[in-house]
Design an enzyme around this catalytic site. Sequence first.
Site, PDB file in Angstrom:
ATOM      1  N   SER A 143      -1.209  12.207  -0.505  1.00 42.92           N
ATOM      2  CA  SER A 143      -1.904  11.851  -1.749  1.00 42.92           C
ATOM      3  C   SER A 143      -1.590  12.893  -2.811  1.00 42.92           C
ATOM      4  O   SER A 143      -1.130  14.004  -2.501  1.00 42.92           O
ATOM      5  CB  SER A 143      -3.414  11.839  -1.477  1.00 42.92           C
ATOM      6  OG  SER A 143      -4.153  11.787  -2.675  1.00 42.92           O
ATOM      7  N   TYR A 156     -11.845  13.942   1.485  1.00 41.17           N
ATOM      8  CA  TYR A 156     -10.529  13.320   1.291  1.00 41.17           C
ATOM      9  C   TYR A 156      -9.502  14.374   0.861  1.00 41.17           C
ATOM     10  O   TYR A 156      -8.379  14.418   1.368  1.00 41.17           O
ATOM     11  CB  TYR A 156     -10.649  12.213   0.251  1.00 41.17           C
ATOM     12  CG  TYR A 156      -9.418  11.359   0.054  1.00 41.17           C
ATOM     13  CD1 TYR A 156      -9.133  10.303   0.916  1.00 41.17           C
ATOM     14  CD2 TYR A 156      -8.550  11.583  -1.014  1.00 41.17           C
ATOM     15  CE1 TYR A 156      -8.019   9.494   0.714  1.00 41.17           C
ATOM     16  CE2 TYR A 156      -7.439  10.793  -1.215  1.00 41.17           C
ATOM     17  CZ  TYR A 156      -7.173   9.743  -0.347  1.00 41.17           C
ATOM     18  OH  TYR A 156      -6.060   8.948  -0.554  1.00 41.17           O
TER      19      TYR A 156
HETATM   20  P1  NAP Z   1      -6.716   0.481   1.622  1.00 45.25           P
HETATM   21  O1  NAP Z   1      -6.386  -0.866   1.080  1.00 45.25           O
HETATM   22  O2  NAP Z   1      -8.134   0.912   1.719  1.00 45.25           O
HETATM   23  O3  NAP Z   1      -5.962   0.649   3.002  1.00 45.25           O
HETATM   24  C1  NAP Z   1      -6.364   1.556   3.988  1.00 45.25           C
HETATM   25  C2  NAP Z   1      -5.842   1.077   5.309  1.00 45.25           C
HETATM   26  O4  NAP Z   1      -6.272   1.968   6.344  1.00 45.25           O
HETATM   27  C3  NAP Z   1      -6.380  -0.294   5.653  1.00 45.25           C
HETATM   28  O5  NAP Z   1      -5.400  -1.018   6.341  1.00 45.25           O
HETATM   29  C4  NAP Z   1      -7.524   0.046   6.576  1.00 45.25           C
HETATM   30  O6  NAP Z   1      -7.921  -1.006   7.422  1.00 45.25           O
HETATM   31  C5  NAP Z   1      -6.907   1.180   7.338  1.00 45.25           C
HETATM   32  N1  NAP Z   1      -7.909   1.920   8.074  1.00 45.25           N
HETATM   33  C6  NAP Z   1      -8.978   2.576   7.574  1.00 45.25           C
HETATM   34  N2  NAP Z   1      -9.732   3.057   8.569  1.00 45.25           N
HETATM   35  C7  NAP Z   1      -9.136   2.675   9.730  1.00 45.25           C
HETATM   36  C8  NAP Z   1      -9.448   2.857  11.097  1.00 45.25           C
HETATM   37  N3  NAP Z   1     -10.553   3.509  11.497  1.00 45.25           N
HETATM   38  N4  NAP Z   1      -8.619   2.338  12.021  1.00 45.25           N
HETATM   39  C9  NAP Z   1      -7.516   1.659  11.638  1.00 45.25           C
HETATM   40  N5  NAP Z   1      -7.170   1.456  10.365  1.00 45.25           N
HETATM   41  C10 NAP Z   1      -7.980   1.953   9.416  1.00 45.25           C
HETATM   42  O7  NAP Z   1      -6.071   1.565   0.673  1.00 45.25           O
HETATM   43  P2  NAP Z   1      -4.539   1.978   0.370  1.00 45.25           P
HETATM   44  O8  NAP Z   1      -4.536   2.472  -1.009  1.00 45.25           O
HETATM   45  O9  NAP Z   1      -3.590   0.926   0.770  1.00 45.25           O
HETATM   46  O10 NAP Z   1      -4.416   3.243   1.336  1.00 45.25           O
HETATM   47  C11 NAP Z   1      -3.361   3.440   2.231  1.00 45.25           C
HETATM   48  C12 NAP Z   1      -3.108   4.930   2.347  1.00 45.25           C
HETATM   49  O11 NAP Z   1      -2.659   5.415   1.080  1.00 45.25           O
HETATM   50  C13 NAP Z   1      -4.356   5.747   2.684  1.00 45.25           C
HETATM   51  O12 NAP Z   1      -4.022   6.787   3.572  1.00 45.25           O
HETATM   52  C14 NAP Z   1      -4.760   6.305   1.334  1.00 45.25           C
HETATM   53  O13 NAP Z   1      -5.509   7.482   1.448  1.00 45.25           O
HETATM   54  C15 NAP Z   1      -3.403   6.548   0.726  1.00 45.25           C
HETATM   55  N6  NAP Z   1      -3.382   6.697  -0.723  1.00 45.25           N
HETATM   56  C16 NAP Z   1      -3.778   5.690  -1.556  1.00 45.25           C
HETATM   57  C17 NAP Z   1      -3.712   5.878  -2.932  1.00 45.25           C
HETATM   58  C18 NAP Z   1      -4.105   4.816  -3.907  1.00 45.25           C
HETATM   59  O14 NAP Z   1      -4.142   5.075  -5.119  1.00 45.25           O
HETATM   60  N7  NAP Z   1      -4.409   3.607  -3.507  1.00 45.25           N
HETATM   61  C19 NAP Z   1      -3.254   7.076  -3.447  1.00 45.25           C
HETATM   62  C20 NAP Z   1      -2.858   8.082  -2.580  1.00 45.25           C
HETATM   63  C21 NAP Z   1      -2.924   7.885  -1.218  1.00 45.25           C
HETATM   64  P3  NAP Z   1      -9.126  -2.010   6.966  1.00 45.25           P
HETATM   65  O15 NAP Z   1      -8.539  -2.909   5.903  1.00 45.25           O
HETATM   66  O16 NAP Z   1      -9.455  -2.694   8.213  1.00 45.25           O
HETATM   67  O17 NAP Z   1     -10.207  -1.138   6.419  1.00 45.25           O
END
Ligand code: NAP
Length: 251
Positions: A143, A156
């Site tokens: 991130s 986080y």
């Molecule tokens: P998201 O839509 O909330 O996706 C998160 C994913 O992680 C979902 O598939 C979720 O599954 C899964 N997950 C959460 N807890 C879990 C668990 N206990 N066991 C298995 N799977 C689990 O958000 P995203 O933005 O795509 O995030 C993906 C990654 O990118 C994360 O690591 C996040 O921190 C990182 N990130 C995102 C951003 C941003 O701006 N969006 C920026 C920097 C980094 P469920 O759908 O079942 O909850």
Amino acid sequence: MSRFDLTGRSAIVTGANTGIGQAIAVALAEAGANILAVGRSPMDETEAQCRPHGKGFLAIHADLATLEPIERIMGSAEERFGRVDILVNNAGIIRRADALDLTEADWDAVMDVNVKSAFFLAQAVGRRMIADGGGGKIVNVASLLSVQGGIRVASYTAAKSGLAGLTRLLANEWAPKGINVNAIAPGYVASNNTAALMADPKRSADILARIPAGRWGEPRDIGGAAVFLASPAADFVHGILLPVDGGWLAR
Ligand code: NAP
């Protein structure tokens, strides 16, 4: 053959049902990889998007809040595809609260999924890659808060800063074994993770004003970086944090 070609490789992508993980799974499939989509929610939508690329796809149900599923994930992956060549540690959660109010439960939940499970999954994959001498690629989804402080997201920021550190540590230990460990730092990407920010008009406008590209990221913006780091094109790339952020960190 293209240095970005992943034909014949098998890739675990955690949290592949939605958002960035789904986009990474689709991009890897497009590049030729078999996909092992790991997570706690149904993977039907991701499977439908990967299938047209004609590679193998296996959904593995696993809640990564604990380490319990890790050996089962490895067993299923090996039974289906023989070997895991690529691991993308994408699954992650965020909890928002003022630092004065953040609870131990919110601390533990975020650290368990974002750091602990990511490390031990990397360990399970790394052990096998080293044992068979075949090497591989590990890509951690970090991130901007791996290098910046953030606000109201203490656990986080701690987790993502920790994941960046682990990326460097594992690169140091495993580069000599033919394993590339790197991280992507997505900028602000529209997903469930950022829905609360996008819904806050002031925070959303402040964020947008600072992004040189002039827009929020889309999950598919992250796919190319994942393909690069998972491919032979990145064979000499170790321990980096690759921002894909519309220029945010350049500001
Ligand atoms: P998201 O839509 O909330 O996706 C998160 C994913 O992680 C979902 O598939 C979720 O599954 C899964 N997950 C959460 N807890 C879990 C668990 N206990 N066991 C298995 N799977 C689990 O958000 P995203 O933005 O795509 O995030 C993906 C990654 O990118 C994360 O690591 C996040 O921190 C990182 N990130 C995102 C951003 C941003 O701006 N969006 C920026 C920097 C980094 P469920 O759908 O079942 O909850």
